[in-house]
Design a protein around this motif. Structure first.
Motif, PDB file in Angstrom:
ATOM      1  N   ALA A   1       0.812  -1.213   0.000  1.00 16.45           N
ATOM      2  CA  ALA A   1       0.000   0.000   0.000  1.00 16.45           C
ATOM      3  C   ALA A   1       0.848   1.267   0.000  1.00 16.45           C
ATOM      4  O   ALA A   1       0.317   2.373  -0.031  1.00 16.45           O
ATOM      5  N   SER A   2       2.174   1.094   0.034  1.00 18.33           N
ATOM      6  CA  SER A   2       3.073   2.250   0.029  1.00 18.33           C
ATOM      7  C   SER A   2       4.464   1.784  -0.393  1.00 18.33           C
ATOM      8  O   SER A   2       4.757   0.584  -0.407  1.00 18.33           O
ATOM      9  N   VAL A   3       5.307   2.750  -0.696  1.00 16.90           N
ATOM     10  CA  VAL A   3       6.700   2.433  -1.018  1.00 16.90           C
ATOM     11  C   VAL A   3       7.361   1.777   0.188  1.00 16.90           C
ATOM     12  O   VAL A   3       8.122   0.821   0.037  1.00 16.90           O
ATOM     13  N   LEU A   4       7.030   2.246   1.375  1.00 14.09           N
ATOM     14  CA  LEU A   4       7.596   1.639   2.580  1.00 14.09           C
ATOM     15  C   LEU A   4       7.203   0.168   2.697  1.00 14.09           C
ATOM     16  O   LEU A   4       8.047  -0.678   3.007  1.00 14.09           O
ATOM     17  N   ASP A   5       5.953  -0.149   2.424  1.00 17.65           N
ATOM     18  CA  ASP A   5       5.528  -1.557   2.412  1.00 17.65           C
ATOM     19  C   ASP A   5       6.348  -2.368   1.415  1.00 17.65           C
ATOM     20  O   ASP A   5       6.793  -3.475   1.721  1.00 17.65           O
ATOM     21  N   LEU A   6       6.525  -1.829   0.225  1.00 16.45           N
ATOM     22  CA  LEU A   6       7.295  -2.516  -0.822  1.00 16.45           C
ATOM     23  C   LEU A   6       8.710  -2.794  -0.348  1.00 16.45           C
ATOM     24  O   LEU A   6       9.210  -3.918  -0.468  1.00 16.45           O
ATOM     25  N   VAL A   7       9.351  -1.794   0.227  1.00 13.84           N
ATOM     26  CA  VAL A   7      10.725  -1.946   0.718  1.00 13.84           C
ATOM     27  C   VAL A   7      10.782  -2.978   1.840  1.00 13.84           C
ATOM     28  O   VAL A   7      11.674  -3.825   1.878  1.00 13.84           O
ATOM     29  N   LYS A   8       9.831  -2.935   2.763  1.00 11.91           N
ATOM     30  CA  LYS A   8       9.808  -3.899   3.868  1.00 11.91           C
ATOM     31  C   LYS A   8       9.637  -5.332   3.363  1.00 11.91           C
ATOM     32  O   LYS A   8      10.274  -6.249   3.872  1.00 11.91           O
ATOM     33  N   ILE A   9       8.778  -5.529   2.376  1.00 10.78           N
ATOM     34  CA  ILE A   9       8.570  -6.870   1.822  1.00 10.78           C
ATOM     35  C   ILE A   9       9.874  -7.402   1.245  1.00 10.78           C
ATOM     36  O   ILE A   9      10.300  -8.518   1.557  1.00 10.78           O
ATOM     37  N   ILE A  10      10.523  -6.594   0.405  1.00 10.04           N
ATOM     38  CA  ILE A  10      11.779  -7.032  -0.208  1.00 10.04           C
ATOM     39  C   ILE A  10      12.839  -7.281   0.866  1.00 10.04           C
ATOM     40  O   ILE A  10      13.526  -8.305   0.856  1.00 10.04           O
ATOM     41  N   ASP A  11      12.965  -6.362   1.815  1.00  6.82           N
ATOM     42  CA  ASP A  11      13.972  -6.504   2.867  1.00  6.82           C
ATOM     43  C   ASP A  11      13.708  -7.740   3.723  1.00  6.82           C
ATOM     44  O   ASP A  11      14.644  -8.487   4.036  1.00  6.82           O
ATOM     45  N   ASN A  12      12.455  -7.983   4.104  1.00  9.18           N
ATOM     46  CA  ASN A  12      12.136  -9.168   4.906  1.00  9.18           C
ATOM     47  C   ASN A  12      12.490 -10.447   4.157  1.00  9.18           C
ATOM     48  O   ASN A  12      13.009 -11.397   4.744  1.00  9.18           O
ATOM     49  N   ILE A  13      12.203 -10.494   2.880  1.00  9.67           N
ATOM     50  CA  ILE A  13      12.535 -11.676   2.083  1.00  9.67           C
ATOM     51  C   ILE A  13      14.039 -11.862   2.005  1.00  9.67           C
ATOM     52  O   ILE A  13      14.554 -12.971   2.222  1.00  9.67           O
ATOM     53  N   LEU A  14      14.762 -10.797   1.697  1.00 10.69           N
ATOM     54  CA  LEU A  14      16.217 -10.914   1.549  1.00 10.69           C
ATOM     55  C   LEU A  14      16.905 -11.264   2.851  1.00 10.69           C
ATOM     56  O   LEU A  14      17.846 -12.063   2.861  1.00 10.69           O
ATOM     57  N   THR A  15      16.447 -10.716   3.969  1.00  6.35           N
ATOM     58  CA  THR A  15      17.093 -11.019   5.247  1.00  6.35           C
ATOM     59  C   THR A  15      16.729 -12.414   5.742  1.00  6.35           C
ATOM     60  O   THR A  15      17.516 -13.045   6.428  1.00  6.35           O
ATOM     61  N   SER A  16      15.545 -12.912   5.368  1.00  2.88           N
ATOM     62  CA  SER A  16      15.178 -14.276   5.773  1.00  2.88           C
ATOM     63  C   SER A  16      15.920 -15.326   4.962  1.00  2.88           C
ATOM     64  O   SER A  16      16.071 -16.452   5.401  1.00  2.88           O
ATOM     65  N   GLU A  17      16.390 -14.960   3.783  1.00  6.46           N
ATOM     66  CA  GLU A  17      17.109 -15.896   2.919  1.00  6.46           C
ATOM     67  C   GLU A  17      18.586 -15.975   3.226  1.00  6.46           C
ATOM     68  O   GLU A  17      19.272 -16.862   2.763  1.00  6.46           O
ATOM     69  N   ASP A  18      19.128 -15.000   3.968  1.00  8.03           N
ATOM     70  CA  ASP A  18      20.571 -14.996   4.285  1.00  8.03           C
ATOM     71  C   ASP A  18      20.924 -16.040   5.322  1.00  8.03           C
ATOM     72  O   ASP A  18      20.220 -16.466   6.121  1.00  8.03           O
TER      73      ASP A  18
END
Length: 156
Positions: free
Chosen positions: A139-156
């Motif tokens: 619903a916002s750019v912040l949401d978009l960034v959080k989704i990508i960041d959560n995925i990338l940090t969970s994959e590390d």
């Protein structure tokens, strides 16, 4: 963060995503660390991918694309601290088939992003994490960034 499993083959993805939408892009993340990520961004209007070294470059690149396309139409006019590239929408011609966007992959993750609207000085749309075939609404750019960041940090 609402997650839905997509489970579609490539043809179903093309139909679902309405690949003729101008705002469809593919973000390929190649490096991730210290809260930043870098990689490439693909759209149908540039022969070569855009390169980004941090989140700000990625967001500027995306905003420039949407401004130059005039789609999705912004509901408010932004003030800029920099001079955005001015490209007439008629100068932006498709140089690649939209289906090819789904062929590109990043080393750390790949995200198909569809910005549907630009309201309240931010973006709304959907993102698919292509490696896991999972879809999220933002619903916002912040949401978009959080989704990508959560995925990338969970994959590390």
């Amino acid at each position: 963060m609402e997650e839905r499993k997509v489970c579609m083959d490539k043809e179903q993805q093309m139909n679902y995503w309405k690949v003729d939408t101008p705002s469809l892009i593919n973000i390929c993340v190649d490096k991730n660390g210290d809260g930043e990520f870098e990689g490439r961004i693909y759209d149908c209007y540039h022969e070569e991918p855009g390169q980004f070294e941090n989140l700000i470059q990625l967001l500027y690149w995306m905003e420039d694309l949407y401004e130059n396309l005039g789609f999705p139409q912004a509901s408010t006019r932004s003030r800029f601290f920099y001079s955005p590239r001015e490209v007439a929408p008629e100068d932006l011609k498709r140089v690649d088939a939209p289906e090819k966007l789904f062929d590109k992959r990043g080393e750390k993750g790949s995200f198909a992003v569809w910005v549907r609207t630009r309201q309240n000085a931010t973006w709304q749309g959907e993102i698919i994490w292509m490696e896991k075939d999972k879809r999220f609404a933002f619903a916002s750019v912040l949401d978009l960034v959080k989704i990508i960041d959560n995925i990338l940090t969970s994959e590390d």
